[in-house]
Design a protein around this motif. Sequence first.
Motif, PDB file in Angstrom:
ATOM      1  N   GLN A 204       0.852  -1.196   0.000  1.00  0.00           N
ATOM      2  CA  GLN A 204       0.000   0.000   0.000  1.00  0.00           C
ATOM      3  C   GLN A 204       0.892   1.251   0.000  1.00  0.00           C
ATOM      4  N   PRO A 205       1.569   1.530  -1.110  1.00  0.00           N
ATOM      5  CA  PRO A 205       2.537   2.630  -1.135  1.00  0.00           C
ATOM      6  C   PRO A 205       1.925   4.016  -0.963  1.00  0.00           C
ATOM      7  N   ASP A 206       0.637   4.176  -1.221  1.00  0.00           N
ATOM      8  CA  ASP A 206       0.006   5.486  -1.108  1.00  0.00           C
ATOM      9  C   ASP A 206      -0.662   5.720   0.240  1.00  0.00           C
ATOM     10  N   ALA A 207      -0.618   4.761   1.127  1.00  0.00           N
ATOM     11  CA  ALA A 207      -1.303   4.883   2.414  1.00  0.00           C
ATOM     12  C   ALA A 207      -0.386   5.490   3.466  1.00  0.00           C
ATOM     13  N   LEU A 208      -0.997   6.263   4.361  1.00  0.00           N
ATOM     14  CA  LEU A 208      -0.294   6.713   5.556  1.00  0.00           C
ATOM     15  C   LEU A 208      -0.370   5.600   6.590  1.00  0.00           C
ATOM     16  N   LEU A 209       0.742   5.359   7.277  1.00  0.00           N
ATOM     17  CA  LEU A 209       0.797   4.284   8.260  1.00  0.00           C
ATOM     18  C   LEU A 209       0.932   4.885   9.659  1.00  0.00           C
ATOM     19  N   PHE A 210       0.035   4.496  10.562  1.00  0.00           N
ATOM     20  CA  PHE A 210       0.048   4.969  11.948  1.00  0.00           C
ATOM     21  C   PHE A 210       0.388   3.793  12.852  1.00  0.00           C
ATOM     22  N   LEU A 211       1.528   3.892  13.523  1.00  0.00           N
ATOM     23  CA  LEU A 211       1.959   2.855  14.448  1.00  0.00           C
ATOM     24  C   LEU A 211       1.445   3.227  15.837  1.00  0.00           C
ATOM     25  N   GLN A 212       0.582   2.390  16.388  1.00  0.00           N
ATOM     26  CA  GLN A 212      -0.020   2.686  17.685  1.00  0.00           C
ATOM     27  C   GLN A 212       0.779   2.023  18.808  1.00  0.00           C
ATOM     28  N   ALA A 213       1.038   2.816  19.841  1.00  0.00           N
ATOM     29  CA  ALA A 213       1.715   2.272  21.009  1.00  0.00           C
ATOM     30  C   ALA A 213       0.836   1.227  21.678  1.00  0.00           C
ATOM     31  N   ASN A 214       1.447   0.212  22.236  1.00  0.00           N
ATOM     32  CA  ASN A 214       0.703  -0.805  22.971  1.00  0.00           C
ATOM     33  C   ASN A 214       0.270  -0.241  24.323  1.00  0.00           C
ATOM     34  N   LEU A 215      -0.992  -0.471  24.673  1.00  0.00           N
ATOM     35  CA  LEU A 215      -1.507   0.041  25.938  1.00  0.00           C
ATOM     36  C   LEU A 215      -0.878  -0.695  27.121  1.00  0.00           C
ATOM     37  N   HIS A 216      -0.725   0.041  28.203  1.00  0.00           N
ATOM     38  CA  HIS A 216      -0.156  -0.527  29.416  1.00  0.00           C
ATOM     39  C   HIS A 216      -1.124  -1.519  30.068  1.00  0.00           C
ATOM     40  N   VAL A 217      -0.613  -2.271  30.993  1.00  0.00           N
ATOM     41  CA  VAL A 217      -1.420  -3.097  31.882  1.00  0.00           C
ATOM     42  C   VAL A 217      -1.482  -2.389  33.232  1.00  0.00           C
ATOM     43  N   THR A 218      -2.342  -2.885  34.127  1.00  0.00           N
ATOM     44  CA  THR A 218      -2.452  -2.256  35.437  1.00  0.00           C
ATOM     45  C   THR A 218      -1.193  -2.525  36.287  1.00  0.00           C
ATOM     46  N   ARG A 219      -1.075  -1.795  37.351  1.00  0.00           N
ATOM     47  CA  ARG A 219       0.100  -1.935  38.222  1.00  0.00           C
ATOM     48  C   ARG A 219       0.201  -3.345  38.786  1.00  0.00           C
ATOM     49  N   ASN A 264       0.605   3.562  34.812  1.00  0.00           N
ATOM     50  CA  ASN A 264       0.036   2.232  34.635  1.00  0.00           C
ATOM     51  C   ASN A 264      -1.410   2.386  34.157  1.00  0.00           C
ATOM     52  N   LEU A 265      -1.928   1.363  33.523  1.00  0.00           N
ATOM     53  CA  LEU A 265      -3.332   1.383  33.143  1.00  0.00           C
ATOM     54  C   LEU A 265      -4.175   1.512  34.409  1.00  0.00           C
ATOM     55  N   SER A 266      -5.071   2.491  34.431  1.00  0.00           N
ATOM     56  CA  SER A 266      -5.901   2.708  35.616  1.00  0.00           C
ATOM     57  C   SER A 266      -6.728   1.466  35.913  1.00  0.00           C
ATOM     58  N   SER A 267      -6.676   1.026  37.143  1.00  0.00           N
ATOM     59  CA  SER A 267      -7.385  -0.202  37.513  1.00  0.00           C
ATOM     60  C   SER A 267      -8.889  -0.056  37.382  1.00  0.00           C
ATOM     61  N   ASP A 268      -9.399   1.175  37.472  1.00  0.00           N
ATOM     62  CA  ASP A 268     -10.837   1.380  37.358  1.00  0.00           C
ATOM     63  C   ASP A 268     -11.310   1.406  35.900  1.00  0.00           C
ATOM     64  N   LYS A 269     -10.393   1.281  34.955  1.00  0.00           N
ATOM     65  CA  LYS A 269     -10.750   1.271  33.533  1.00  0.00           C
ATOM     66  C   LYS A 269     -10.568  -0.102  32.900  1.00  0.00           C
ATOM     67  N   SER A 270     -10.210  -1.076  33.716  1.00  0.00           N
ATOM     68  CA  SER A 270      -9.998  -2.422  33.196  1.00  0.00           C
ATOM     69  C   SER A 270     -10.511  -3.459  34.177  1.00  0.00           C
ATOM     70  N   GLU A 271     -11.159  -4.508  33.653  1.00  0.00           N
ATOM     71  CA  GLU A 271     -11.671  -5.585  34.502  1.00  0.00           C
ATOM     72  C   GLU A 271     -10.656  -6.698  34.656  1.00  0.00           C
ATOM     73  N   ASP A 272      -9.856  -6.939  33.609  1.00  0.00           N
ATOM     74  CA  ASP A 272      -8.898  -8.048  33.631  1.00  0.00           C
ATOM     75  C   ASP A 272      -7.461  -7.573  33.760  1.00  0.00           C
ATOM     76  N   ASN A 273      -7.247  -6.294  34.062  1.00  0.00           N
ATOM     77  CA  ASN A 273      -5.919  -5.700  34.265  1.00  0.00           C
ATOM     78  C   ASN A 273      -5.099  -5.577  32.981  1.00  0.00           C
ATOM     79  N   ALA A 274      -5.745  -5.782  31.825  1.00  0.00           N
ATOM     80  CA  ALA A 274      -5.022  -5.704  30.560  1.00  0.00           C
ATOM     81  C   ALA A 274      -5.833  -5.034  29.459  1.00  0.00           C
ATOM     82  N   HIS A 275      -7.161  -5.164  29.506  1.00  0.00           N
ATOM     83  CA  HIS A 275      -8.014  -4.623  28.443  1.00  0.00           C
ATOM     84  C   HIS A 275      -8.972  -3.582  29.014  1.00  0.00           C
ATOM     85  N   LEU A 276      -9.315  -2.611  28.194  1.00  0.00           N
ATOM     86  CA  LEU A 276     -10.234  -1.561  28.598  1.00  0.00           C
ATOM     87  C   LEU A 276     -11.653  -2.099  28.728  1.00  0.00           C
ATOM     88  N   TYR A 277     -12.421  -1.461  29.587  1.00  0.00           N
ATOM     89  CA  TYR A 277     -13.854  -1.678  29.580  1.00  0.00           C
ATOM     90  C   TYR A 277     -14.406  -1.195  28.240  1.00  0.00           C
TER      91      TYR A 277
END
Length: 298
Positions: A204-219, A264-277
């Motif tokens: 895809q030579p004409d596309a702009l590529l956005f590299l997204q940072a990996n989200l943190h996990v909780t403390r 760290n990923l806020s504990s109140d925004k994640s149920e499994d300490n790795a993924h967002l609600y």
Amino acid sequence: MKKSNFITLALFILLIFVASLTILFRRAGSPDASQPAASEDQPTENPEKTKGIETLLADAGQPETTVRETQSPEPLPPQTTVPETSAPETRPAETEPTAPEASRPAAGSSDNVLFIGDSRTVGLFEYAGIEKACFFCDIGMSVYNIYEKTISVPGVGKVQIEELLQNQKYGKIYLMLGVNELGYHFEQTMAEYQKLVTYIQDKQPDALLFLQANLHVTRSRSEQDPVINNPAIDKLNAAISKLADGQNIYYLDANPLFDDAEGNLSSDKSEDNAHLYARYYPEWGAWITEQTAIHIGG
């Protein structure tokens, strides 16, 4: 009339008749009338006995160029081209901008947009409400297995990444991979990540590529997991950010949106300490649109 005179006259007429027949027979036996036309297996007439068409026309007073005009034209030399029917500068297609930006959608548009990633990107697909965008994502996807995976892409069908990139055209592509690779050798993972970036750009030579940072996990997850922890994620994100050039590749880090004061990923925004609600994915999607506009305008 005397008999002798009559005989003499009759002989004279007979001689004339014989002479006439002789002349006729000689003409009928002439080679010009009796010989068949020359074939590929027979020799042609002596050229000295027959004048060519150029000589005949010259004798008649015709210029020599008349013969050349009636012959088949010679092939054009290699460097010669047939003139265009209209001047190139009058063609609208050639006067319009040809830079990749001319075909890219506006920053806030999700048309011709592709998201590639693991379970976090699956969350964006299911909850962010980003309409019209394509998603090539799966739980457990990594830079090591992305080429073999077959994903059901809405509006496209079940495809592998190669088929998707070859048959579709995108203006913006968002890539988020790396957490599932933290158990591998770091340099090896980054080499595979760079390989994937190059692969996407080639397809895809004409596309702009956005590299997204990996989200943190909780403390709590970070302190207990020797592999998937925030120091390892920060090291990975720092290496990914260096691949951005600010022209065709951009780096987006959404961690400040969801981190606590300690990074760290806020504990109140994640149920499994790795993924967002689920309720936080629309905020993330809106942030991606805003950041895209900041980087490229529109």
